[in-house]
Design a protein around this motif. Structure first.
Motif: not given
Length: 148
Positions: A131-139
């Motif tokens: 689990w990681e902090s959400f980043r736009k553009g990553k699936n």
């Protein structure tokens, strides 16, 4: 999200059940959102979403409606999540589609409303076994959403 069109929904809070109708070229399609607790200790709820099938009286998360209102439907789901999280501030909502395409749809919704979401919620994405902090553009393969 504040200015986005959405459908009004009816809710049954004691069973964490939300219902609305998608209106488009395919007619009025009954949609259901339900939050089901999957982990008592950590207060994790699965976000279930799909079409209500009158024949089986069940919710199907495999039907693709194509009622040309995807953005409005995603906005409605987002508002249901906000409503649920307001009523259950310590809950963690897990969102994972029944297919990769559905998970991508959740990701599109999070990305679309990211500026508003990040003000209210922490979002974690599941990527390559962690689990990681959400980043736009990553699936991602799944999402955890919880209040800040």
């Amino acid at each position: 999200m504040n200015n986005e069109e959405y459908y009004d929904f009816e809710k049954t809070p004691d069973i964490h059940y939300y219902e609305f109708s998608s209106i488009g070229p395919k007619g009025s399609i009954r949609k259901v959102i339900q939050f089901q607790q999957i982990n008592l200790e950590e207060n994790i709820y699965n976000l279930g979403f799909g079409d209500f099938c009158p024949e089986t009286q069940e919710i199907s998360d495999l039907i693709t409606t194509n009622n040309l209102d995807t953005k409005k439907v995603l906005s409605t789901v987002a508002r249901a999540v906000i409503d649920f999280m307001t009523l259950h501030p310590n809950a963690i909502v897990m969102a994972k589609g029944s297919t990769q395409a559905r998970t991508r749809l959740y990701q599109m919704g999070i990305s679309e409303f990211w500026d508003e979401i990040k003000e209210m919620f922490e979002v974690k994405g599941f990527y390559k076994d962690s689990w990681e902090s959400f980043r736009k553009g990553k699936n991602y393969d799944a999402f955890f959403i919880f209040k800040k």
